[in-house]
Design an enzyme around this catalytic site. Structure first.
Site, mmCIF file in Angstrom:
data_model
loop_
_atom_site.group_PDB
_atom_site.id
_atom_site.type_symbol
_atom_site.label_atom_id
_atom_site.label_comp_id
_atom_site.label_asym_id
_atom_site.label_seq_id
_atom_site.Cartn_x
_atom_site.Cartn_y
_atom_site.Cartn_z
ATOM 1 N N GLY A 1 -4.385 -4.796 5.640
ATOM 2 C CA GLY A 1 -3.421 -4.623 6.723
ATOM 3 C C GLY A 1 -3.715 -3.347 7.478
ATOM 4 O O GLY A 1 -4.433 -2.469 6.984
ATOM 5 N N ASP B 1 -13.854 -2.012 2.112
ATOM 6 C CA ASP B 1 -12.995 -2.218 3.287
ATOM 7 C C ASP B 1 -13.816 -1.767 4.509
ATOM 8 O O ASP B 1 -14.506 -2.584 5.139
ATOM 9 C CB ASP B 1 -11.695 -1.409 3.102
ATOM 10 C CG ASP B 1 -10.785 -1.367 4.322
ATOM 11 O OD1 ASP B 1 -11.158 -1.874 5.389
ATOM 12 O OD2 ASP B 1 -9.679 -0.795 4.228
ATOM 13 N N ASP C 1 -7.051 2.954 -3.359
ATOM 14 C CA ASP C 1 -7.822 2.949 -2.108
ATOM 15 C C ASP C 1 -8.111 4.390 -1.704
ATOM 16 O O ASP C 1 -7.190 5.165 -1.469
ATOM 17 C CB ASP C 1 -7.018 2.245 -1.004
ATOM 18 C CG ASP C 1 -7.814 2.084 0.294
ATOM 19 O OD1 ASP C 1 -8.989 2.512 0.338
ATOM 20 O OD2 ASP C 1 -7.252 1.517 1.254
ATOM 21 N N LYS D 1 -2.858 4.913 -2.603
ATOM 22 C CA LYS D 1 -3.850 5.672 -1.851
ATOM 23 C C LYS D 1 -4.237 6.879 -2.701
ATOM 24 O O LYS D 1 -3.353 7.527 -3.292
ATOM 25 C CB LYS D 1 -3.248 6.126 -0.523
ATOM 26 C CG LYS D 1 -3.005 4.978 0.449
ATOM 27 C CD LYS D 1 -4.310 4.383 0.940
ATOM 28 C CE LYS D 1 -4.103 3.489 2.151
ATOM 29 N NZ LYS D 1 -5.384 2.953 2.649
ATOM 30 N N GLU E 1 -10.926 0.657 -3.903
ATOM 31 C CA GLU E 1 -11.298 0.286 -2.536
ATOM 32 C C GLU E 1 -11.981 1.469 -1.841
ATOM 33 O O GLU E 1 -11.463 2.586 -1.851
ATOM 34 C CB GLU E 1 -10.002 -0.102 -1.810
ATOM 35 C CG GLU E 1 -10.168 -0.719 -0.452
ATOM 36 C CD GLU E 1 -8.804 -1.102 0.139
ATOM 37 O OE1 GLU E 1 -7.807 -1.244 -0.611
ATOM 38 O OE2 GLU E 1 -8.730 -1.235 1.369
ATOM 39 N N SER F 1 0.862 -1.180 0.000
ATOM 40 C CA SER F 1 0.000 0.000 0.000
ATOM 41 C C SER F 1 0.902 1.235 0.000
ATOM 42 O O SER F 1 1.726 1.400 0.898
ATOM 43 C CB SER F 1 -0.878 -0.042 1.250
ATOM 44 O OG SER F 1 -1.677 1.115 1.348
ATOM 45 N N LYS G 1 -10.148 -7.494 6.859
ATOM 46 C CA LYS G 1 -9.199 -7.157 7.929
ATOM 47 C C LYS G 1 -9.777 -7.699 9.230
ATOM 48 O O LYS G 1 -10.849 -7.258 9.671
ATOM 49 C CB LYS G 1 -9.068 -5.637 8.079
ATOM 50 C CG LYS G 1 -8.329 -4.951 6.964
ATOM 51 C CD LYS G 1 -8.266 -3.462 7.254
ATOM 52 C CE LYS G 1 -7.630 -2.731 6.097
ATOM 53 N NZ LYS G 1 -7.807 -1.271 6.232
ATOM 54 N N LYS H 1 -0.815 -0.881 -4.540
ATOM 55 C CA LYS H 1 -2.059 -0.164 -4.217
ATOM 56 C C LYS H 1 -1.704 1.281 -3.944
ATOM 57 O O LYS H 1 -0.859 1.559 -3.082
ATOM 58 C CB LYS H 1 -2.701 -0.838 -2.999
ATOM 59 C CG LYS H 1 -3.689 0.005 -2.206
ATOM 60 C CD LYS H 1 -4.448 -0.848 -1.209
ATOM 61 C CE LYS H 1 -4.677 -0.143 0.111
ATOM 62 N NZ LYS H 1 -5.380 -1.002 1.095
HETATM 63 O O1 OSB Z 1 -7.431 1.310 4.160
HETATM 64 O O2 OSB Z 1 -6.269 -0.414 3.861
HETATM 65 C C1 OSB Z 1 -6.458 0.639 4.452
HETATM 66 C C2 OSB Z 1 -3.526 1.328 6.774
HETATM 67 C C3 OSB Z 1 -4.195 1.856 7.853
HETATM 68 C C4 OSB Z 1 -5.542 2.013 7.812
HETATM 69 C C5 OSB Z 1 -6.249 1.640 6.679
HETATM 70 C C6 OSB Z 1 -5.592 1.111 5.587
HETATM 71 C C7 OSB Z 1 -4.210 0.987 5.624
HETATM 72 C C8 OSB Z 1 -3.403 0.528 4.508
HETATM 73 C C9 OSB Z 1 -2.065 -0.087 4.814
HETATM 74 O O3 OSB Z 1 -3.721 0.677 3.347
HETATM 75 C C10 OSB Z 1 -2.147 -1.536 4.886
HETATM 76 C C11 OSB Z 1 -0.879 -2.157 5.426
HETATM 77 O O4 OSB Z 1 0.026 -2.381 4.642
HETATM 78 O O5 OSB Z 1 -0.809 -2.480 6.635
HETATM 79 MG MG MG Z 2 -8.525 0.305 2.710
#
Ligand code: OSB
Ligand code: MG
Length: 368
Positions: A291, A239, A189, A163, A214, A135, A263, A161
């Site tokens: 994650g 998510d 995302d 953001k 996402e 991510s 998650k 991925k």
């Molecule tokens: O939306 O997936 C998410 C991290 C913190 C809160 C939300 C998200 C995320 C990530 C990182 O996208 C995921 C990771 O690599 O731990």
């Molecule tokens: Mg997410």
């Protein structure tokens, strides 16, 4: 398991680089760890609630308070409790899935360690390693983004991925596609940063052949996601909205998503996570493991979950050094773009006591 004590331990780990999402920027991880102590075994749980209630309404101080004041007293009062019974014992307490998940995880670890069984075997996992996606946060410039993505691809990550947020969506996606080519597995995302009124802007992502988008819309906007799914070509993945197996079944029935990010913390634990995977598979939807910047404790458990047969897309189970220069367990490393699934009893990860002590900011022991 008969709990003799539960340790609530807070740790603070610096991130290797700031992680910016549409909801905020993280520079350190302040985690709550839960150690379940029983006469025969100990187990660890990791609470994924963040410092501030920006991803979901939970936050780490609040989670600790809920564990201390409302969850543990119920567990102690219940006497002998198996991990499989934790959710129903805690069910009278509304919400707080991340707090509940951490407690269940600690008991599950203790139980499996005592039984000598690994979490992945217990789950019925079918793989010994999982493909690793990463991510990538919102950057200050496209040039910086291309550098960072290039570094991850050189390291071997099999899926990227990005953001996104309004003002940082089509251009970064276009730039990454142009630089790294059509074969790159790429997804985005938004962490709820858009509204249905942005459907035309989000449809501009269609030409880039993304695996998924996402959580574009707010957590409670199931109908909006269903409508958006009809208006854009990119598959919608939820998510934040998927808080339980029931929510997953509803979202699927409404056509609000075509893919689910699972998650365990968000849904109240690994056992509910497994049920969501089953609901999705029964409806023909792919799932993947998300994650929450986990330490090695949660990362190892996520790898076991991601090794289950329903998890057909690469997840956000990255190497430990994606976030941490030094972790509280031996690091998970990328091997040919994959993360090995732990094989030892329970979570199969061992906390490094010296590192743990160095990063600990508080310890609270609670007894029946
Ligand atoms: O939306 O997936 C998410 C991290 C913190 C809160 C939300 C998200 C995320 C990530 C990182 O996208 C995921 C990771 O690599 O731990
Ligand atoms: Mg997410």
């Amino acid at each position: 398991m008969k709990l003799t004590a539960v340790e609530l331990r807070r740790i603070s780990l610096p991130l290797v680089a700031p992680f910016r999402t549409s909801f905020g920027t993280e520079t350190t991880k302040d985690a709550l760890l839960i150690r379940a102590i029983t006469p025969d075994a100990e187990g660890w749980g990791e609470c994924v609630a963040m410092d501030e209630p920006l991803y979901s309404y939970e936050h780490v101080d609040g989670a600790q308070d809920v564990v201390r004041r409302f969850l543990l007293p119920r567990l102690f009062a219940a006497g002998e409790v198996t991990a499989g019974q934790v959710a129903s014992v805690l069910e009278p307490v509304k919400g707080h899935p991340m707090a509940k998940a951490a407690v269940e995880m600690a008991l599950l670890d203790a139980e499996l360690r005592q039984a000598g069984q690994s979490l992945s075997t217990y789950f019925g996992a079918t793989r010994d390693r999982v493909p690793s996606g990463v991510s990538v946060g919102i950057m200050g410039s496209i040039a910086e983004l291309l550098d960072v993505v290039g570094g991850y691809l050189d390291a071997g990550y099999v899926r990227i991925k990005l953001k996104i947020e309004p003002g940082w969506d089509v251009e970064p996606v276009r730039a990454v596609r142009e630089r790294f080519g059509d074969d790159l597995l790429l997804q985005v995302d938004a962490n709820t940063a858009y509204t249905l009124g942005d459907a035309r802007q989000l449809a501009k992502l269609d030409p880039f052949d993304l695996l998924l988008i996402e959580q574009p819309l707010p957590e409670d906007d199931m109908r909006g996601h269903a409508e958006l799914s009809r208006r854009i070509g990119t598959p919608v993945c939820l998510d934040e909205s998927i808080t339980s197996a029931r929510a997953a079944a509803d979202a699927i029935a409404l056509g609000a998503c075509q893919i689910i990010n699972i998650k365990p913390g968000r849904v109240g634990g690994y056992l509910e996570a497994r049920r969501i995977a089953a609901v999705a598979a029964a409806n023909g939807l792919p799932v993947w493991c998300g994650g929450m910047l986990e330490t090695g404790i949660g990362r190892g458990a996520n790898a076991a979950l991601a090794a289950c047969p329903e998890f057909t897309l690469p997840g956000d189970v990255s190497a430990s050094d994606r976030f941490y220069a030094r972790d509280i367990t031996p690091p998970f490393v990328l091997d040919d773009g994959h993360i090995a699934v732990p094989t030892g009893p329970g979570l199969g990860v061992d906390v490094l006591p010296d590192v743990l002590d160095e990063v600990t900011t508080s310890v609270e022991t609670i007894r029946p």
